[in-house]
Write a protein that holds these residues in place. Structure first.
Motif, PDB file in Angstrom:
ATOM      1  N   ASP A 173      -8.894 -65.201  49.159  1.00  0.00           N
ATOM      2  CA  ASP A 173      -9.257 -66.565  49.557  1.00  0.00           C
ATOM      3  C   ASP A 173      -9.290 -67.534  48.389  1.00  0.00           C
ATOM      4  O   ASP A 173      -9.285 -68.760  48.599  1.00  0.00           O
ATOM      5  CB  ASP A 173     -10.614 -66.565  50.274  1.00  0.00           C
ATOM      6  N   ASP A 174      -9.311 -67.024  47.163  1.00  0.00           N
ATOM      7  CA  ASP A 174      -9.196 -67.922  46.009  1.00  0.00           C
ATOM      8  C   ASP A 174      -7.842 -68.625  45.998  1.00  0.00           C
ATOM      9  O   ASP A 174      -7.706 -69.704  45.413  1.00  0.00           O
ATOM     10  CB  ASP A 174      -9.384 -67.149  44.703  1.00  0.00           C
ATOM     11  N   LEU A 175      -6.859 -68.025  46.634  1.00  0.00           N
ATOM     12  CA  LEU A 175      -5.562 -68.695  46.767  1.00  0.00           C
ATOM     13  C   LEU A 175      -5.703 -69.994  47.549  1.00  0.00           C
ATOM     14  O   LEU A 175      -5.063 -71.006  47.219  1.00  0.00           O
ATOM     15  CB  LEU A 175      -4.555 -67.773  47.455  1.00  0.00           C
ATOM     16  N   LEU A 176      -6.532 -69.969  48.572  1.00  0.00           N
ATOM     17  CA  LEU A 176      -6.775 -71.194  49.348  1.00  0.00           C
ATOM     18  C   LEU A 176      -7.563 -72.196  48.520  1.00  0.00           C
ATOM     19  O   LEU A 176      -7.244 -73.397  48.493  1.00  0.00           O
ATOM     20  CB  LEU A 176      -7.522 -70.858  50.636  1.00  0.00           C
ATOM     21  N   ALA A 177      -8.578 -71.708  47.824  1.00  0.00           N
ATOM     22  CA  ALA A 177      -9.420 -72.598  47.037  1.00  0.00           C
ATOM     23  C   ALA A 177      -8.634 -73.269  45.918  1.00  0.00           C
ATOM     24  O   ALA A 177      -8.932 -74.410  45.531  1.00  0.00           O
ATOM     25  CB  ALA A 177     -10.603 -71.819  46.463  1.00  0.00           C
ATOM     26  N   GLN A 178      -7.606 -72.566  45.395  1.00  0.00           N
ATOM     27  CA  GLN A 178      -6.825 -73.115  44.283  1.00  0.00           C
ATOM     28  C   GLN A 178      -5.453 -73.628  44.730  1.00  0.00           C
ATOM     29  O   GLN A 178      -4.555 -73.827  43.912  1.00  0.00           O
ATOM     30  CB  GLN A 178      -6.688 -72.056  43.184  1.00  0.00           C
ATOM     31  N   ASN A 179      -5.292 -73.799  46.051  1.00  0.00           N
ATOM     32  CA  ASN A 179      -4.132 -74.489  46.625  1.00  0.00           C
ATOM     33  C   ASN A 179      -2.823 -73.700  46.510  1.00  0.00           C
ATOM     34  O   ASN A 179      -1.809 -74.205  46.041  1.00  0.00           O
ATOM     35  CB  ASN A 179      -3.955 -75.876  46.006  1.00  0.00           C
ATOM     36  N   PHE A 180      -2.855 -72.473  47.010  1.00  0.00           N
ATOM     37  CA  PHE A 180      -1.645 -71.681  47.207  1.00  0.00           C
ATOM     38  C   PHE A 180      -1.621 -71.191  48.661  1.00  0.00           C
ATOM     39  O   PHE A 180      -1.647 -69.989  48.930  1.00  0.00           O
ATOM     40  CB  PHE A 180      -1.591 -70.500  46.229  1.00  0.00           C
ATOM     41  N   PRO A 181      -1.567 -72.118  49.616  1.00  0.00           N
ATOM     42  CA  PRO A 181      -1.768 -71.738  51.021  1.00  0.00           C
ATOM     43  C   PRO A 181      -0.658 -70.871  51.597  1.00  0.00           C
ATOM     44  O   PRO A 181      -0.918 -70.045  52.492  1.00  0.00           O
ATOM     45  CB  PRO A 181      -1.849 -73.082  51.739  1.00  0.00           C
ATOM     46  N   MET A 182       0.579 -71.035  51.134  1.00  0.00           N
ATOM     47  CA  MET A 182       1.656 -70.244  51.738  1.00  0.00           C
ATOM     48  C   MET A 182       1.653 -68.797  51.223  1.00  0.00           C
ATOM     49  O   MET A 182       1.980 -67.875  51.971  1.00  0.00           O
ATOM     50  CB  MET A 182       3.004 -70.926  51.512  1.00  0.00           C
ATOM     51  N   ILE A 183       1.299 -68.585  49.969  1.00  0.00           N
ATOM     52  CA  ILE A 183       1.147 -67.206  49.483  1.00  0.00           C
ATOM     53  C   ILE A 183       0.062 -66.504  50.301  1.00  0.00           C
ATOM     54  O   ILE A 183       0.222 -65.355  50.730  1.00  0.00           O
ATOM     55  CB  ILE A 183       0.809 -67.180  47.982  1.00  0.00           C
ATOM     56  N   HIS A 184      -1.041 -67.211  50.532  1.00  0.00           N
ATOM     57  CA  HIS A 184      -2.139 -66.631  51.299  1.00  0.00           C
ATOM     58  C   HIS A 184      -1.699 -66.321  52.734  1.00  0.00           C
ATOM     59  O   HIS A 184      -1.974 -65.232  53.254  1.00  0.00           O
ATOM     60  CB  HIS A 184      -3.332 -67.594  51.315  1.00  0.00           C
ATOM     61  N   ALA A 185      -1.013 -67.251  53.362  1.00  0.00           N
ATOM     62  CA  ALA A 185      -0.625 -67.064  54.767  1.00  0.00           C
ATOM     63  C   ALA A 185       0.279 -65.856  54.954  1.00  0.00           C
ATOM     64  O   ALA A 185       0.107 -65.074  55.896  1.00  0.00           O
ATOM     65  CB  ALA A 185       0.065 -68.323  55.279  1.00  0.00           C
ATOM     66  N   VAL A 186       1.234 -65.685  54.061  1.00  0.00           N
ATOM     67  CA  VAL A 186       2.182 -64.573  54.199  1.00  0.00           C
ATOM     68  C   VAL A 186       1.490 -63.227  54.021  1.00  0.00           C
ATOM     69  O   VAL A 186       1.798 -62.262  54.725  1.00  0.00           O
ATOM     70  CB  VAL A 186       3.341 -64.717  53.187  1.00  0.00           C
ATOM     71  N   GLY A 187       0.539 -63.139  53.103  1.00  0.00           N
ATOM     72  CA  GLY A 187      -0.052 -61.845  52.782  1.00  0.00           C
ATOM     73  C   GLY A 187      -1.368 -61.523  53.431  1.00  0.00           C
ATOM     74  O   GLY A 187      -1.885 -60.414  53.271  1.00  0.00           O
ATOM     75  N   ARG A 188      -1.921 -62.432  54.213  1.00  0.00           N
ATOM     76  CA  ARG A 188      -3.292 -62.235  54.680  1.00  0.00           C
ATOM     77  C   ARG A 188      -3.435 -61.127  55.727  1.00  0.00           C
ATOM     78  O   ARG A 188      -4.542 -60.612  55.938  1.00  0.00           O
ATOM     79  CB  ARG A 188      -3.838 -63.554  55.233  1.00  0.00           C
ATOM     80  N   ALA A 189      -2.360 -60.725  56.403  1.00  0.00           N
ATOM     81  CA  ALA A 189      -2.471 -59.706  57.440  1.00  0.00           C
ATOM     82  C   ALA A 189      -2.517 -58.291  56.875  1.00  0.00           C
ATOM     83  O   ALA A 189      -2.818 -57.339  57.588  1.00  0.00           O
ATOM     84  CB  ALA A 189      -1.300 -59.821  58.424  1.00  0.00           C
ATOM     85  N   SER A 190      -2.237 -58.139  55.604  1.00  0.00           N
ATOM     86  CA  SER A 190      -2.277 -56.815  54.986  1.00  0.00           C
ATOM     87  C   SER A 190      -3.708 -56.434  54.634  1.00  0.00           C
ATOM     88  O   SER A 190      -4.562 -57.302  54.403  1.00  0.00           O
ATOM     89  CB  SER A 190      -1.424 -56.810  53.716  1.00  0.00           C
ATOM     90  N   ASP A 191      -3.968 -55.127  54.544  1.00  0.00           N
ATOM     91  CA  ASP A 191      -5.288 -54.688  54.097  1.00  0.00           C
ATOM     92  C   ASP A 191      -5.427 -54.774  52.575  1.00  0.00           C
ATOM     93  O   ASP A 191      -6.507 -54.507  52.039  1.00  0.00           O
ATOM     94  CB  ASP A 191      -5.598 -53.274  54.585  1.00  0.00           C
ATOM     95  N   GLN A 192      -4.334 -55.139  51.887  1.00  0.00           N
ATOM     96  CA  GLN A 192      -4.393 -55.419  50.459  1.00  0.00           C
ATOM     97  C   GLN A 192      -4.118 -56.907  50.270  1.00  0.00           C
ATOM     98  O   GLN A 192      -3.088 -57.414  50.706  1.00  0.00           O
ATOM     99  CB  GLN A 192      -3.384 -54.572  49.681  1.00  0.00           C
ATOM    100  N   ALA A 193      -5.030 -57.577  49.626  1.00  0.00           N
ATOM    101  CA  ALA A 193      -5.011 -59.037  49.576  1.00  0.00           C
ATOM    102  C   ALA A 193      -3.774 -59.579  48.885  1.00  0.00           C
ATOM    103  O   ALA A 193      -3.248 -58.969  47.951  1.00  0.00           O
ATOM    104  CB  ALA A 193      -6.254 -59.535  48.844  1.00  0.00           C
ATOM    105  N   PRO A 194      -3.293 -60.742  49.322  1.00  0.00           N
ATOM    106  CA  PRO A 194      -2.232 -61.434  48.595  1.00  0.00           C
ATOM    107  C   PRO A 194      -2.774 -61.937  47.269  1.00  0.00           C
ATOM    108  O   PRO A 194      -3.982 -62.146  47.106  1.00  0.00           O
ATOM    109  CB  PRO A 194      -1.856 -62.587  49.521  1.00  0.00           C
TER     110      PRO A 194
END
Length: 447
Positions: A173-194
């Motif tokens: 979720d630090d990706l969202l806080a630091q403005n990398f929303p598309m990296i977060h969106a692609v990887g969020r469904a995995s049990d290993q964080a983007p």
């Protein structure tokens, strides 16, 4: 038997002038050997043991610079030396070493053929290029159960430490806080964080060179799930990152006069209740809104956020590498990756280096006429084109939007896989573009 076996290199139709006995010439004739490219023929000694080998280099017109890789892939363990007219000693040795590669992490390790370095060969350059190629190959060959996002991050951190630098990681979720929303969106469904892995090396006063590598450790296709046949090789979907890390190793080992930055967005494109969907509209670091047409085109999304970050410090040059589109394979096949470049002169230099060292690339156009295919009725841009035509070009044009027009940028759409062995490239995960880029960058920046 001598401690080393000679490999006598013969051009096509050159057996009659080779430094071998008449008996061995007759043996070559009886075996149909005339110096065909890549053909290896054992020569018996007086005791009936193997005393030497003939190796065919083929014709001058069609000769591969790394043809001796085919000898290494066929030889048993032992020590060998080159004889005859094998050309440039550095290229000959490099080809042999690259062809001797074996991926034995999961099988019994076997001793490999060893080549005595011929006179005049550049030992340091050979070792650097071989090590850099093997970094890329090993990473691509490791299956996703042993190289998921956590393990890949750990590998990069250890690699960076060997070069005296530390990595910075933005995760989950630090990706969202630091403005990398598309990296977060692609990887969020995995049990290993983007995550986004970031490290820098070199004198800050030198020109800034930034490398960006697609690090999708496995790609199911997301909710637009791939069929099994298409998913089978998706452990290689981090091949762009693997090759970027190989190139970074070559740059740092050689001490090129750059301030190098490496950015690797690392995700697994999985399926879960929180997976991103076709039809979603995602924000991006650049500020553009992106309509999702197909969740199996995830690589360009994570690259876009990373490229936007790379561009913010106004580097001298940005290069990204990615196993991005099947369309590139349809257009140019598995052996010839397309390169898209804003600077045509540098692209020409790059391609010349690649052709000279058997690391071919082919320039493709950033054809602005196809940009309209990325139009969206509800967002700033769609991330895939309508109709499926010019898929590799439109993928490049999508990325093009996330780098300021005045920044020099280059994109390589690589395959990172050798479906069959060829000179210097055994079957499996492979390096593509590393030697070509290293040579062009060394020319540009110096050591």
């Amino acid at each position: 038997m001598s401690e080393t076996l000679p490999i006598i290199c013969v051009t096509e139709n050159g057996v009659k002038t080779a430094n071998i006995s008449e008996t061995h010439r007759a043996w070559a004739r009886s075996n149909g050997f005339v110096g065909q490219s890549g053909k290896l023929l054992a020569l018996p000694d007086k005791e009936g043991e193997i005393g030497a080998y003939l190796f065919g280099l083929g014709s001058e017109v069609n000769r591969s610079a790394l043809v001796l890789g085919l000898a290494a892939s066929a030889l048993a363990a032992g020590t060998y030396r080159l004889e005859g007219d094998y050309g440039d000693p550095t290229l000959a040795s490099l080809g042999f070493r690259l062809g001797a590669y074996r991926f034995d992490r999961y099988a019994e390790a076997k001793d490999q053929p060893v080549l005595e370095l011929p006179e005049g060969a550049d030992a340091a350059e050979i070792e650097n290029l071989v090590t850099s190629a093997f970094i890329a190959r090993d990473l691509v060959n490791i299956p996703a159960n042993d190289l998921g996002p956590d393990a890949f991050e750990a590998w990069i951190a250890e690699f960076a430490e060997t070069h005296g630098v530390e990595v910075k990681v933005i995760r989950d979720d630090d990706l969202l806080a630091q403005n990398f929303p598309m990296i977060h969106a692609v990887g969020r469904a995995s049990d290993q964080a983007p995550r986004l892995v970031d490290f820098s090396w070199g004198d800050a006063a030198n020109p800034k060179l930034t490398l960006v590598g697609k690090g999708v450790t496995f790609d199911t296709g997301g909710l637009n799930i791939k069929p099994g046949s298409s998913m089978a090789l998706m452990k290689k979907d981090m091949g762009g990152a693997a090759n970027v890390l190989g190139l970074a190793n070559a740059i740092m080992t050689a001490g090129l006069k750059v301030r190098l930055r490496v950015l690797v967005p690392v995700v697994e494109n999985s399926i879960a209740g929180n997976a991103f969907r076709p039809g979603d509209v995602l924000p991006s670091r650049k500020g553009l809104t992106v309509e999702i047409g197909n969740t199996d085109a995830e690589g360009r999304l994570i690259l876009a956020d990373a490229l936007a970050l790379a561009d913010e410090e106004q580097p001298d040059l940005i290069i990204d590498m990615a196993t991005l589109t099947g369309a590139a394979r349809v257009a140019l096949g598995p052996d010839l990756p397309p390169v898209y470049a804003r600077d045509g002169a540098f692209a020409k230099t790059l391609i010349e280096h690649g052709m000279a060292i058997d690391d071919p690339l082919w320039e493709m156009p950033l054809w602005n006429g196809y940009d309209k295919l990325l139009a969206s009725k509800i967002a700033d841009v769609s991330h895939i084109s309508t109709g499926g035509l010019a898929g590799s070009i439109t993928a490049a044009l999508f990325l093009n939007r996330f780098v300021r027009p005045e920044t020099e940028w280059m994109h390589l759409d690589i395959f990172a896989w050798a479906p069959e062995a060829r000179p210097g490239r055994p079957f499996g995960g492979t390096d593509q573009g590393v030697r070509a880029l290293y040579g062009a960058l060394k020319d540009r920046y110096g050591q």
